[in-house]
Scaffold this active site. Structure first.
Site, PDB file in Angstrom:
ATOM      1  N   GLY A   1      59.517   0.240  54.782  1.00 34.97           N
ATOM      2  CA  GLY A   1      59.804   0.805  53.468  1.00 34.97           C
ATOM      3  C   GLY A   1      61.243   1.268  53.364  1.00 34.97           C
ATOM      4  O   GLY A   1      61.887   1.573  54.378  1.00 34.97           O
TER       5      GLY A   1
ATOM      6  N   THR B   1      65.122   5.076  55.103  1.00 33.70           N
ATOM      7  CA  THR B   1      64.299   3.933  55.511  1.00 33.70           C
ATOM      8  C   THR B   1      63.130   4.401  56.366  1.00 33.70           C
ATOM      9  O   THR B   1      63.261   5.346  57.142  1.00 33.70           O
ATOM     10  CB  THR B   1      65.148   2.923  56.299  1.00 33.70           C
ATOM     11  OG1 THR B   1      66.307   2.571  55.533  1.00 33.70           O
ATOM     12  CG2 THR B   1      64.355   1.656  56.593  1.00 33.70           C
ATOM     13  N   VAL B   2      61.975   3.735  56.213  1.00 36.08           N
ATOM     14  CA  VAL B   2      60.779   4.060  56.989  1.00 36.08           C
ATOM     15  C   VAL B   2      60.494   2.917  57.973  1.00 36.08           C
ATOM     16  O   VAL B   2      60.529   1.744  57.601  1.00 36.08           O
ATOM     17  CB  VAL B   2      59.549   4.272  56.093  1.00 36.08           C
ATOM     18  CG1 VAL B   2      58.329   4.651  56.927  1.00 36.08           C
ATOM     19  CG2 VAL B   2      59.830   5.353  55.048  1.00 36.08           C
TER      20      VAL B   2
ATOM     21  N   ASP C   1      57.234  15.355  42.071  1.00 39.26           N
ATOM     22  CA  ASP C   1      57.632  13.940  42.135  1.00 39.26           C
ATOM     23  C   ASP C   1      56.413  13.036  42.354  1.00 39.26           C
ATOM     24  O   ASP C   1      56.419  12.158  43.217  1.00 39.26           O
ATOM     25  CB  ASP C   1      58.666  13.720  43.255  1.00 39.26           C
ATOM     26  CG  ASP C   1      59.491  12.455  43.036  1.00 39.26           C
ATOM     27  OD1 ASP C   1      59.500  11.936  41.899  1.00 39.26           O
ATOM     28  OD2 ASP C   1      60.133  11.986  43.989  1.00 39.26           O
TER      29      ASP C   1
ATOM     30  N   GLY D   1      65.804   5.575  48.076  1.00 43.08           N
ATOM     31  CA  GLY D   1      66.991   6.408  48.008  1.00 43.08           C
ATOM     32  C   GLY D   1      67.025   7.462  49.101  1.00 43.08           C
ATOM     33  O   GLY D   1      68.092   7.941  49.482  1.00 43.08           O
TER      34      GLY D   1
END
Length: 314
Positions: A10, A16-17, A130, A13
């Protein structure tokens, strides 16, 4: 643990995963936060808030790393990724994987229970700010888990209204009062609004798969109201069974109640869970939110700040 960051699962903004494995064999997701996150406020926010939680519908934080400018969060791994992969991500592996109405309903209930827990079940009330498809993760059984607490705010259990400088959230899901205090105070009801928009998007995406009709999440409520008032369920939902119709109609009516313009007119997440688990016949058609008059909404959109590169409003 990530085998030199080999398996990326993934990106956004925030950073990164990567997929990783702990020494005991447990598969994890390692979120490396971008170096551009300033003083690390979002990182501290996430650790401080999610570290207080323990619920089946809240993602589990297993650990974190904070070494100079390197910041990482280690979560339980979610095999099915995020909800947005299943509802509107064109070109993704799961884009054409249609979630059945029963599964969508179960996901909506799970998200509602997770938010209810954040608002009422913690020692410190947590407001997420969110809620969107990208921040809802799905395990192997499609059990939803609320994630990404970088914009969350903590408040005392008995308190609800919070003070906040500027806006926070993602365009399309932000409650009216978050971008203009003229609509009311910012509180847990702001999460309720985002939840309502999320569920409408789930319904709209399922409808789009059936009919090929393209409605944005912002305009979809207008079309729904028009058809509901004319009792045209077949237009809204397509050719589905009676049982599926009941599920879909319940999701629509509850979500429309959640996106009422005035925070005081929205239900609490506890009430939302109660309605989701209750009978359909007890749910009236909510009033049409002022902001979703097409002309008025277009006018308000012009005056609203544009999203940043991260997709969030600062």
């Amino acid at each position: 643990m990530t085998n030199a960051f080999r398996d990326e699962i993934g990106k956004g903004g925030y950073g990164t995963v990567y997929k990783g494995v702990l020494p005991d064999g447990l598969v994890v997701a390692v979120k490396m936060l971008s170096e551009s996150k300033g003083n690390g406020e979002e990182f501290i926010n996430e650790v401080a808030s999610i570290g207080r939680t323990s619920h089946v519908n809240i993602v589990t934080l297993l650990g974190f790393c904070y070494e100079r400018d390197k910041r990482a969060l280690i979560y339980e791994y979610m095999p099915n990724g995020s909800l947005d992969n299943f509802i509107h991500k064109q070109g993704s592996v799961n884009a054409n994987c249609r979630l059945e109405w029963k599964t969508l309903s179960e996901i909506a209930v799970g998200i509602a229970r997770g938010l209810e827990y954040l608002h009422r079940g913690c020692n410190t009330r947590i407001l997420h700010f969110d809620i969107k498809p990208q921040n809802i993760l799905l395990d192997k059984d499609f059990c939803p888990k609320v994630s990404d607490f970088g914009l969350a705010k903590l408040c005392k259990t008995k308190d609800s209204i919070v003070s906040m400088m500027g806006m926070r959230g993602t365009a399309g899901y932000i409650a009216p009062e978050v971008f203009s205090r003229n609509f009311g105070a910012v509180s847990h009801k702001s999460d309720v609004y985002s939840y309502g928009m999320l569920v409408l998007e789930m319904v709209g995406a399922r409808k789009n798969l059936n009919s090929g009709v393209s409605h944005t999440s912002e305009m979809f409520p207008h079309y729904i109201y028009k058809d509901l008032e004319l009792e045209k369920d077949d237009i809204i939902l397509g050719d589905i069974s009676e049982e599926e119709n009941k599920i879909a109609r319940k999701l629509i009516l509850i979500s429309l109640g959640c996106i009422q313009t005035s925070p005081s007119d929205r239900p609490s997440m506890s009430k939302v869970v109660e309605m989701l688990e209750g009978p359909l016949h007890s749910l009236p058609i909510p009033p049409k939110p002022y902001l979703f008059s097409p002309a008025r909404f277009a006018e308000e959109s012009v005056t609203t700040s544009q999203p940043s590169e991260t997709g969030r409003l600062a």
